[in-house]
Write a protein that holds these residues in place. Structure first.
Motif, PDB file in Angstrom:
ATOM      1  N   PRO A   9       0.569  -0.825  -0.111  1.00  0.00           N
ATOM      2  CA  PRO A   9      -0.355  -0.075  -0.395  1.00  0.00           C
ATOM      3  C   PRO A   9       1.098   1.522  -0.557  1.00  0.00           C
ATOM      4  O   PRO A   9       2.232   0.781   0.774  1.00  0.00           O
ATOM      5  N   LYS A  13       1.360   1.919  -6.897  1.00  0.00           N
ATOM      6  CA  LYS A  13       0.179   1.309  -8.111  1.00  0.00           C
ATOM      7  C   LYS A  13      -1.005   1.652  -8.401  1.00  0.00           C
ATOM      8  O   LYS A  13      -1.165   2.078 -10.053  1.00  0.00           O
ATOM      9  N   ASP A  32      -8.838  -2.742  -6.165  1.00  0.00           N
ATOM     10  CA  ASP A  32     -10.345  -1.713  -5.445  1.00  0.00           C
ATOM     11  C   ASP A  32     -11.762  -1.172  -5.762  1.00  0.00           C
ATOM     12  O   ASP A  32     -12.848  -1.585  -5.051  1.00  0.00           O
ATOM     13  N   ILE A  43     -14.162  -0.291   0.545  1.00  0.00           N
ATOM     14  CA  ILE A  43     -13.252  -0.965   0.700  1.00  0.00           C
ATOM     15  C   ILE A  43     -13.141  -0.774   2.069  1.00  0.00           C
ATOM     16  O   ILE A  43     -13.040  -2.885   2.917  1.00  0.00           O
ATOM     17  N   PHE A  55     -13.413 -10.417   1.650  1.00  0.00           N
ATOM     18  CA  PHE A  55     -12.860  -9.174   0.241  1.00  0.00           C
ATOM     19  C   PHE A  55     -11.636  -9.627  -0.363  1.00  0.00           C
ATOM     20  O   PHE A  55     -11.095  -9.505  -1.515  1.00  0.00           O
ATOM     21  N   ARG A  56     -10.774 -10.535  -0.001  1.00  0.00           N
ATOM     22  CA  ARG A  56     -10.245 -11.393  -0.688  1.00  0.00           C
ATOM     23  C   ARG A  56     -10.793 -12.266  -1.435  1.00  0.00           C
ATOM     24  O   ARG A  56     -10.181 -12.533  -3.050  1.00  0.00           O
ATOM     25  N   GLY A  78      -4.670  -4.257  -5.581  1.00  0.00           N
ATOM     26  CA  GLY A  78      -4.855  -3.946  -4.662  1.00  0.00           C
ATOM     27  C   GLY A  78      -3.335  -4.417  -3.523  1.00  0.00           C
ATOM     28  O   GLY A  78      -2.550  -5.460  -3.952  1.00  0.00           O
ATOM     29  N   GLY A  79      -2.372  -4.072  -2.630  1.00  0.00           N
ATOM     30  CA  GLY A  79      -1.321  -4.699  -1.673  1.00  0.00           C
ATOM     31  C   GLY A  79      -1.169  -6.091  -1.606  1.00  0.00           C
ATOM     32  O   GLY A  79      -0.131  -6.540  -1.445  1.00  0.00           O
ATOM     33  N   GLY A  80      -2.139  -6.425  -1.249  1.00  0.00           N
ATOM     34  CA  GLY A  80      -2.410  -8.217  -0.726  1.00  0.00           C
ATOM     35  C   GLY A  80      -2.519  -9.205  -2.382  1.00  0.00           C
ATOM     36  O   GLY A  80      -2.878 -10.203  -1.689  1.00  0.00           O
ATOM     37  N   ARG A 120      -7.742   3.585   4.165  1.00  0.00           N
ATOM     38  CA  ARG A 120      -7.135   1.980   4.278  1.00  0.00           C
ATOM     39  C   ARG A 120      -7.343   1.316   4.943  1.00  0.00           C
ATOM     40  O   ARG A 120      -6.050   1.562   6.186  1.00  0.00           O
ATOM     41  N   PRO A 121      -8.462   0.700   5.702  1.00  0.00           N
ATOM     42  CA  PRO A 121      -8.376  -1.121   6.453  1.00  0.00           C
ATOM     43  C   PRO A 121      -7.026  -1.200   7.230  1.00  0.00           C
ATOM     44  O   PRO A 121      -6.942  -1.264   8.830  1.00  0.00           O
ATOM     45  N   MET A 122      -5.572  -1.417   6.654  1.00  0.00           N
ATOM     46  CA  MET A 122      -5.064  -1.642   7.474  1.00  0.00           C
ATOM     47  C   MET A 122      -3.919  -0.992   8.309  1.00  0.00           C
ATOM     48  O   MET A 122      -3.611  -1.617   8.831  1.00  0.00           O
ATOM     49  N   ARG A 143       5.018 -10.372   2.836  1.00  0.00           N
ATOM     50  CA  ARG A 143       4.525 -10.326   1.128  1.00  0.00           C
ATOM     51  C   ARG A 143       5.881 -10.906   0.001  1.00  0.00           C
ATOM     52  O   ARG A 143       5.175 -11.347  -1.161  1.00  0.00           O
TER      53      ARG A 143
HETATM   54  O1  LIG Z   1      -2.532  -4.633   1.524  1.00  0.00           O
HETATM   55  C1  LIG Z   1      -4.105  -4.950   1.725  1.00  0.00           C
HETATM   56  O2  LIG Z   1      -4.193  -5.770   2.053  1.00  0.00           O
HETATM   57  C2  LIG Z   1      -4.689  -3.961   0.724  1.00  0.00           C
HETATM   58  C3  LIG Z   1      -4.208  -2.535  -0.301  1.00  0.00           C
HETATM   59  C4  LIG Z   1      -4.965  -1.571  -0.410  1.00  0.00           C
HETATM   60  O3  LIG Z   1      -4.861  -1.769  -1.579  1.00  0.00           O
HETATM   61  P1  LIG Z   1      -3.495  -0.311  -2.052  1.00  0.00           P
HETATM   62  O4  LIG Z   1      -2.396  -0.981  -1.733  1.00  0.00           O
HETATM   63  O5  LIG Z   1      -3.873   0.031  -3.414  1.00  0.00           O
HETATM   64  O6  LIG Z   1      -3.669   0.574  -0.730  1.00  0.00           O
HETATM   65  C5  LIG Z   1      -7.431  -2.288  -0.552  1.00  0.00           C
HETATM   66  O7  LIG Z   1      -6.455  -3.365  -1.340  1.00  0.00           O
HETATM   67  C6  LIG Z   1      -7.515  -2.905   1.038  1.00  0.00           C
HETATM   68  O8  LIG Z   1      -7.234  -1.886   1.564  1.00  0.00           O
HETATM   69  C7  LIG Z   1      -6.459  -3.540   1.613  1.00  0.00           C
END
Ligand SMILES: O=C(O)C1=C[C@@H](OP(=O)(O)O)[C@@H](O)[C@H](O)C1
Ligand SMILES: Nc1ncnc2c1ncn2[C@@H]1O[C@H](COP(=O)(O)OP(=O)(O)O)[C@@H](O)[C@H]1O
Ligand SMILES: [Mg+2]
Length: 166
Positions: A9, A13, A32, A43, A55-56, A78-80, A120-122, A143
């Motif tokens: 995140p 990207k 997203d 999100i 979400f995944r 997304g980052g994950g 961002r929830p994380m 990761r």
């Molecule tokens: O790293 C993650 O798990 C996440 C990254 C977010 O996207 P960005 O990487 O664009 O912030 C988004 O998909 C969600 O909040 C979870």
């Protein structure tokens, strides 16, 4: 060609994906945004109401849908995204994956928002820039094995970087 942008995140990207797509004139998607538009929830709401696992599964569902429907695009994941449900394998089979890997200190500064303003929830529990950095470092460690499976890694880039990769 399908290009998939991967990275932590705040790595850029979404910002660079849009710019590069305009530059090489291909369709652009942000995973997203695709999820939010199609599901009708943010999100954050999805994480809060349905949990991360749901979400995944949505990420994987819409990733497959985009691949099935389009031959050429840039997708900011997304980052994950690459770290669940074998998504990295799918992306490598169906296009070129690119790992954006800037210094974590820079990334943290970009996403740090005071007064609980982080969307961002994380990072919702973060009270300081240091908290953001701690979470980013933890995520990076977990990761990196997935990000390192990407076809390309960029540590520095500009408007034209994707032209060079074509
Ligand atoms: O790293 C993650 O798990 C996440 C990254 C977010 O996207 P960005 O990487 O664009 O912030 C988004 O998909 C969600 O909040 C979870
Ligand atoms: N190279 C850069 N220089 C300055 N700001 C940037 C750069 N790349 C991204 N940003 C900004 O940092 C923030 C996070 O970038 P974003 O593209 O949303 O990251 P990601 O989608 O990887 O989580 C955004 O506000 C974006 O405009
Ligand atoms: Mg993004």
């Amino acid at each position: 060609m399908r290009y998939f942008l991967l990275g932590l995140p705040g790595s850029g990207k979404s910002y660079w994906g849009k710019l590069w797509a305009e530059n090489i004139k291909v369709l652009y998607f942000d995973l997203d945004e695709v999820i939010e538009t199609n599901e009708g929830f943010s999100i954050n709401e999805i994480f809060q109401n349905e949990g991360e696992e749901h979400f995944r599964n949505l990420e994987t569902f819409y990733l497959n849908k985009l691949i099935d429907n389009y031959e050429g695009f840039i997708l900011s994941t997304g980052g994950g995204t690459p770290c669940f449900n074998n998504n990295i394998k799918l992306m490598n089979e169906e296009g070129v994956s690119i790992f954006l890997n800037p210094p974590i200190k820079e990334t943290a500064k970009r996403i740090w928002k005071p007064n609980g303003g982080n969307k961002r929830p994380m990072f919702s529990e973060c009270n300081s820039l240091n908290d953001v950095e701690l979470i980013l470092n933890r995520l990076y460690k977990k990761r990196l094995p997935f990000y390192q499976e990407a076809n390309k890694e960029l540590n520095k880039w500009d408007e034209n970087s994707l032209k060079g990769l074509k």
